[in-house]
Design a protein around this motif. Structure first.
Motif, PDB file in Angstrom:
ATOM      1  N   ALA A 102       1.402  -6.231 -42.165  1.00 49.99           N
ATOM      2  CA  ALA A 102       0.389  -6.594 -43.161  1.00 49.99           C
ATOM      3  C   ALA A 102       0.784  -6.115 -44.560  1.00 49.99           C
ATOM      4  CB  ALA A 102      -0.962  -6.010 -42.766  1.00 49.99           C
ATOM      5  N   ALA A 103       1.506  -5.006 -44.622  1.00 50.41           N
ATOM      6  CA  ALA A 103       1.891  -4.439 -45.918  1.00 50.41           C
ATOM      7  C   ALA A 103       3.013  -5.212 -46.595  1.00 50.41           C
ATOM      8  CB  ALA A 103       2.319  -2.977 -45.737  1.00 50.41           C
ATOM      9  N   MET A 104       3.821  -5.943 -45.818  1.00 49.92           N
ATOM     10  CA  MET A 104       4.933  -6.713 -46.398  1.00 49.92           C
ATOM     11  C   MET A 104       5.205  -7.931 -45.526  1.00 49.92           C
ATOM     12  SD  MET A 104       8.840  -5.549 -47.371  1.00 49.92           S
ATOM     13  CE  MET A 104       8.307  -4.516 -48.750  1.00 49.92           C
ATOM     14  N   PRO A 105       4.736  -9.093 -45.920  1.00 48.75           N
ATOM     15  CA  PRO A 105       4.997 -10.310 -45.148  1.00 48.75           C
ATOM     16  C   PRO A 105       6.501 -10.540 -44.980  1.00 48.75           C
ATOM     17  CG  PRO A 105       3.279 -10.695 -46.766  1.00 48.75           C
ATOM     18  CD  PRO A 105       3.835  -9.332 -47.060  1.00 48.75           C
ATOM     19  N   GLY A 106       6.908 -10.906 -43.783  1.00 54.79           N
ATOM     20  CA  GLY A 106       8.313 -11.164 -43.509  1.00 54.79           C
ATOM     21  C   GLY A 106       9.086  -9.961 -43.002  1.00 54.79           C
ATOM     22  N   LEU A 107       8.506  -8.773 -43.135  1.00 59.67           N
ATOM     23  CA  LEU A 107       9.150  -7.563 -42.615  1.00 59.67           C
ATOM     24  C   LEU A 107       9.295  -7.692 -41.107  1.00 59.67           C
ATOM     25  CD1 LEU A 107       8.460  -3.906 -43.500  1.00 59.67           C
ATOM     26  CD2 LEU A 107       8.035  -4.623 -41.170  1.00 59.67           C
ATOM     27  N   ARG A 108      10.424  -7.179 -40.570  1.00 60.17           N
ATOM     28  CA  ARG A 108      10.716  -7.314 -39.138  1.00 60.17           C
ATOM     29  C   ARG A 108      10.767  -5.923 -38.499  1.00 60.17           C
ATOM     30  NH1 ARG A 108      16.117 -10.435 -39.873  1.00 60.17           N
ATOM     31  NH2 ARG A 108      16.193  -8.962 -41.607  1.00 60.17           N
ATOM     32  N   VAL A 109       9.826  -5.663 -37.631  1.00 59.48           N
ATOM     33  CA  VAL A 109       9.743  -4.361 -36.976  1.00 59.48           C
ATOM     34  C   VAL A 109      10.754  -4.289 -35.842  1.00 59.48           C
ATOM     35  CG1 VAL A 109       8.281  -2.778 -35.666  1.00 59.48           C
ATOM     36  CG2 VAL A 109       7.318  -4.081 -37.586  1.00 59.48           C
ATOM     37  N   CYS A 110      11.543  -3.224 -35.847  1.00 63.23           N
ATOM     38  CA  CYS A 110      12.523  -2.981 -34.777  1.00 63.23           C
ATOM     39  C   CYS A 110      12.234  -1.600 -34.206  1.00 63.23           C
ATOM     40  CB  CYS A 110      13.945  -3.066 -35.324  1.00 63.23           C
ATOM     41  SG  CYS A 110      15.219  -3.040 -34.043  1.00 63.23           S
ATOM     42  N   ALA A 111      11.253  -1.538 -33.327  1.00 63.47           N
ATOM     43  CA  ALA A 111      10.810  -0.272 -32.738  1.00 63.47           C
ATOM     44  C   ALA A 111      11.411  -0.142 -31.351  1.00 63.47           C
ATOM     45  CB  ALA A 111       9.288  -0.225 -32.663  1.00 63.47           C
ATOM     46  N   PHE A 112      12.285   0.835 -31.191  1.00 65.54           N
ATOM     47  CA  PHE A 112      12.989   0.981 -29.919  1.00 65.54           C
ATOM     48  C   PHE A 112      13.184   2.456 -29.611  1.00 65.54           C
ATOM     49  CE2 PHE A 112      16.176   1.016 -33.239  1.00 65.54           C
ATOM     50  CZ  PHE A 112      17.100   1.965 -32.843  1.00 65.54           C
ATOM     51  N   GLY A 113      13.595   2.744 -28.387  1.00 64.96           N
ATOM     52  CA  GLY A 113      13.965   4.118 -28.111  1.00 64.96           C
ATOM     53  C   GLY A 113      13.543   4.654 -26.771  1.00 64.96           C
ATOM     54  N   HIS A 114      13.310   5.954 -26.785  1.00 59.70           N
ATOM     55  CA  HIS A 114      13.209   6.751 -25.569  1.00 59.70           C
ATOM     56  C   HIS A 114      11.759   6.768 -25.082  1.00 59.70           C
ATOM     57  CE1 HIS A 114      17.075   7.638 -27.192  1.00 59.70           C
ATOM     58  NE2 HIS A 114      16.597   8.403 -28.152  1.00 59.70           N
ATOM     59  N   PHE A 115      11.346   5.655 -24.521  1.00 57.65           N
ATOM     60  CA  PHE A 115       9.948   5.437 -24.169  1.00 57.65           C
ATOM     61  C   PHE A 115       9.423   6.515 -23.243  1.00 57.65           C
ATOM     62  CE2 PHE A 115       6.299   2.963 -22.697  1.00 57.65           C
ATOM     63  CZ  PHE A 115       5.968   2.216 -23.812  1.00 57.65           C
ATOM     64  N   GLY A 116      10.261   6.971 -22.325  1.00 52.69           N
ATOM     65  CA  GLY A 116       9.795   7.923 -21.337  1.00 52.69           C
ATOM     66  C   GLY A 116       9.433   9.286 -21.875  1.00 52.69           C
ATOM     67  N   ASP A 117       9.955   9.658 -23.066  1.00 50.52           N
ATOM     68  CA  ASP A 117       9.580  10.955 -23.628  1.00 50.52           C
ATOM     69  C   ASP A 117       8.799  10.810 -24.934  1.00 50.52           C
ATOM     70  OD1 ASP A 117      11.567  10.715 -25.766  1.00 50.52           O
ATOM     71  OD2 ASP A 117      13.068  11.227 -24.270  1.00 50.52           O
ATOM     72  N   GLY A 118       8.280   9.623 -25.199  1.00 48.86           N
ATOM     73  CA  GLY A 118       7.387   9.429 -26.341  1.00 48.86           C
ATOM     74  C   GLY A 118       8.063   9.300 -27.685  1.00 48.86           C
ATOM     75  N   ASN A 119       9.382   9.150 -27.700  1.00 52.42           N
ATOM     76  CA  ASN A 119      10.143   9.095 -28.956  1.00 52.42           C
ATOM     77  C   ASN A 119      10.532   7.653 -29.267  1.00 52.42           C
ATOM     78  OD1 ASN A 119      13.518  10.237 -29.851  1.00 52.42           O
ATOM     79  ND2 ASN A 119      11.904   9.442 -31.156  1.00 52.42           N
ATOM     80  N   ILE A 120      10.029   7.143 -30.390  1.00 56.87           N
ATOM     81  CA  ILE A 120      10.345   5.791 -30.822  1.00 56.87           C
ATOM     82  C   ILE A 120      11.033   5.828 -32.185  1.00 56.87           C
ATOM     83  CG2 ILE A 120       9.295   3.666 -31.722  1.00 56.87           C
ATOM     84  CD1 ILE A 120       9.467   3.645 -28.740  1.00 56.87           C
ATOM     85  N   HIS A 121      12.115   5.069 -32.304  1.00 56.99           N
ATOM     86  CA  HIS A 121      12.750   4.848 -33.601  1.00 56.99           C
ATOM     87  C   HIS A 121      12.060   3.631 -34.212  1.00 56.99           C
ATOM     88  CE1 HIS A 121      15.576   7.887 -32.506  1.00 56.99           C
ATOM     89  NE2 HIS A 121      15.909   7.224 -31.416  1.00 56.99           N
ATOM     90  N   PHE A 122      11.054   3.928 -35.038  1.00 55.26           N
ATOM     91  CA  PHE A 122      10.235   2.855 -35.602  1.00 55.26           C
ATOM     92  C   PHE A 122      10.901   2.375 -36.893  1.00 55.26           C
ATOM     93  CE2 PHE A 122       6.579   0.827 -37.574  1.00 55.26           C
ATOM     94  CZ  PHE A 122       6.040   0.145 -36.501  1.00 55.26           C
ATOM     95  N   ASN A 123      11.901   1.531 -36.726  1.00 56.78           N
ATOM     96  CA  ASN A 123      12.697   1.049 -37.841  1.00 56.78           C
ATOM     97  C   ASN A 123      12.168  -0.291 -38.339  1.00 56.78           C
ATOM     98  OD1 ASN A 123      14.199   3.290 -37.288  1.00 56.78           O
ATOM     99  ND2 ASN A 123      15.975   2.197 -36.482  1.00 56.78           N
ATOM    100  N   LEU A 124      12.332  -0.503 -39.630  1.00 63.27           N
ATOM    101  CA  LEU A 124      11.800  -1.700 -40.273  1.00 63.27           C
ATOM    102  C   LEU A 124      12.918  -2.417 -41.002  1.00 63.27           C
ATOM    103  CD1 LEU A 124       8.654   0.050 -41.839  1.00 63.27           C
ATOM    104  CD2 LEU A 124       8.785  -1.134 -39.629  1.00 63.27           C
ATOM    105  N   SER A 125      13.254  -3.639 -40.556  1.00 62.47           N
ATOM    106  CA  SER A 125      14.287  -4.432 -41.208  1.00 62.47           C
ATOM    107  C   SER A 125      13.671  -5.263 -42.331  1.00 62.47           C
ATOM    108  CB  SER A 125      14.980  -5.360 -40.201  1.00 62.47           C
ATOM    109  OG  SER A 125      15.852  -4.635 -39.367  1.00 62.47           O
ATOM    110  N   GLN A 126      14.411  -5.372 -43.418  1.00 58.63           N
ATOM    111  CA  GLN A 126      13.899  -6.055 -44.593  1.00 58.63           C
ATOM    112  C   GLN A 126      13.633  -7.532 -44.311  1.00 58.63           C
ATOM    113  OE1 GLN A 126      17.635  -5.558 -46.976  1.00 58.63           O
ATOM    114  NE2 GLN A 126      17.369  -7.745 -47.370  1.00 58.63           N
ATOM    115  N   PRO A 127      12.703  -8.137 -45.050  1.00 54.48           N
ATOM    116  CA  PRO A 127      12.507  -9.581 -44.948  1.00 54.48           C
ATOM    117  C   PRO A 127      13.792 -10.326 -45.305  1.00 54.48           C
ATOM    118  CG  PRO A 127      10.665  -8.567 -46.096  1.00 54.48           C
ATOM    119  CD  PRO A 127      11.715  -7.506 -45.948  1.00 54.48           C
ATOM    120  N   VAL A 128      14.032 -11.425 -44.650  1.00 51.34           N
ATOM    121  CA  VAL A 128      15.231 -12.222 -44.915  1.00 51.34           C
ATOM    122  C   VAL A 128      15.239 -12.677 -46.370  1.00 51.34           C
ATOM    123  CG1 VAL A 128      16.481 -14.335 -44.317  1.00 51.34           C
ATOM    124  CG2 VAL A 128      15.370 -12.985 -42.517  1.00 51.34           C
ATOM    125  N   GLY A 129      16.357 -12.427 -47.055  1.00 46.87           N
ATOM    126  CA  GLY A 129      16.505 -12.861 -48.441  1.00 46.87           C
ATOM    127  C   GLY A 129      16.036 -11.873 -49.476  1.00 46.87           C
TER     128      GLY A 129
END
Length: 476
Positions: A368-395
């Motif tokens: 909602a804060a930036m249209p086109g932003l691509r969330v890439c949230a991945f990681g160590h689900f079993g221990d509660g650790n997520i790399h909540f990374n945000l890729s820039q909008p295309v262009g």
């Protein structure tokens, strides 16, 4: 007070001139962190050969009031090893395995040994050192200790702190604390090693460690699973943990966007499942019992989950080569994300029961804060650790996007704080999160940190400007 020129001459006399680097081109690799976000400067990069020489360097710098920044493989992600003047103390020459005790299941190594070499030494003795990171071929155990590194095996074996029995540490005045005891039980006073694990070189410089080893798995099974949502991933994790217990050694979460960019950029990568799914999990079961059959166990568990609609689709590796190919989809995710432009990264953790809710809430808020932003949230689900990374909008211009880092910190970290989580799960604080720690840290806890720093490093020469927020009164 000793002049910089006199200090360098003193260090050269003890270490040898070829181990006191002062030319800009030879120093350059030590002046920048791996993502290129921070660049520093220093008088020299010095390379002591052993603990005695490390102590000599630190004592000489203490007398001259010159800062010391310890570096291992320089693979950190928070700017914690970037110098702001002073001396960079490289630990790469402290690269000996001092002892390996197969009966006690311990290994004693110097700080400059690479993580891969620790693993190999354990493997050669028929044992396992379970810490595993994407950078294991270049990161060094001293840096792993200094940052309390996590990785993909925390679910089963714990962080680096949990794998550590004893330490040898050079203090800020050059004294050496010998805490290299290979004991599971030792209640003789304060457990001092825990002060230094995770302190990012601000309280002392780790020169050697006694680490725990484990039985090698007799067999393992690796699966890649398609899921409808983070909630389905959490429900599957709970089921597998309840049924497989300690045999569940990894549960890694990958979003649809994450898999797509790995398939796009990683040479030889193949789609593991037909069609597309909202979320994926990479699961590993392993067993040390000779009679165990983790393949059969995982097949039965996933078949039941598919029948009940909890899992959309799944594949189980039928060979070691296939297992490595599935793991490659996860292990290369962070690297390929950089090919999609600017990435604003958050290494966070929340209580496991709130992880799915965090993913939904934080994703919606950022999109909602930036249209086109691509969330890439991945990681160590079993221990509660997520790399909540945000890729820039295309262009979008990369520099303009990265300038929004502070705004997205507020969005993501406020949600983490509201869920009683942590803004630094496994990468540390360094420089990049120092001000965030001032905002979100408990005031009494921050005061205790300043007191410890003042007690152990009264002149502030060890990795200054890192971890501890500069502002704030101390009750010491």
């Amino acid at each position: 007070m000793t002049s910089p020129a006199t200090l360098l001459a003193t260090l050269s006399e003890r270490l040898g001139g070829r181990h006191v680097l002062t030319e800009a081109d030879t120093m350059a690799p030590a002046m920048v962190e791996s993502r290129g976000l921070y660049r520093g400067h220093a008088l020299a990069v010095v390379r002591p050969a052993d603990t005695a020489e490390v102590a000599f360097v630190v004592a000489a710098c203490a007398e001259a009031r010159v800062p010391v920044v310890a570096q291992g493989g320089n693979t950190g992600l928070v700017g914690g090893g970037v110098p702001e003047g002073g001396i960079v103390l490289s630990l790469v020459r402290l690269d000996r395995v001092r002892a390996l005790d197969p009966v006690g299941s311990t290994i004693t190594v110097e700080a400059g040994v690479t993580l891969a070499d620790v693993q190999a030494a354990a493997d050669g003795a028929g044992l396992l050192f379970p810490l595993s990171l994407a950078s294991e071929g270049s990161c060094r155990i001293g840096g792993n200790l200094a940052t309390n590194a996590g990785g993909t095996a925390v679910l089963a074996y714990g962080n680096t702190r949990d794998l550590t029995l004893g330490l040898e540490v050079v203090l800020a005045d050059g004294r050496v604390w010998n805490g290299l005891k290979a004991l599971r039980k030792n209640n003789a006073g304060y457990d001092l090693k825990h002060l230094f694990v995770g302190s990012e070189g601000t309280l002392g410089i780790v020169t050697a460690a006694v680490l725990k080893l484990f039985p090698k798995p007799h067999a393992r099974a690796v699966a890649f699973v398609g899921l409808a949502s983070p909630q389905a991933a959490l429900a599957l994790f709970e089921r597998l943990r309840g049924a497989a217990g300690a045999d569940l050694t990894a549960f890694e979460y990958i979003p649809r966007f994450g898999l797509e960019i790995v398939l796009k950029h990683l040479a030889g990568a193949r789609r593991p499942l037909d069609g597309e799914h909202a979320a994926y999990a990479l699961i590993e079961l392993s067993a040390t019992r000779p009679d165990a059959a983790p393949d059969d166990e995982l097949t039965a568990l996933l078949s039941g989950a598919i029948e009940e609609g909890l899992v959309d689709d799944a594949t189980i590796a039928s060979s070691g080569t296939q297992a490595e190919a599935l793991w490659a989809l996860r292990e290369n995710l962070s690297e390929v994300q950089g090919r999609e432009g600017g990435s604003i990264k958050h290494d966070v953790s929340v209580p496991l029961g709130r992880l799915a809710d965090f993913l939904d809430e934080a994703t919606a808020a950022c999109e909602a804060a930036m249209p086109g932003l691509r969330v890439c949230a991945f990681g160590h689900f079993g221990d509660g650790n997520i790399h909540f990374n945000l890729s820039q909008p295309v262009g979008m211009d990369k520099a303009a996007y990265l300038a929004e880092w502070g705004r997205f910190n507020r969005i993501v970290h406020d949600i983490v704080q509201a869920m009683d989580g942590s803004i630094a799960a496994e990468h540390g604080i360094g420089r990049i999160k120092r001000d965030e720690l001032a905002r979100y840290g408990d005031p009494v806890g921050l005061d205790l940190m300043r007191c410890l720093k003042k007690a152990l490093d009264p002149n502030g020469i060890l990795n200054p400007g890192k971890v501890i927020p500069s502002e704030g009164a101390s009750g010491c």
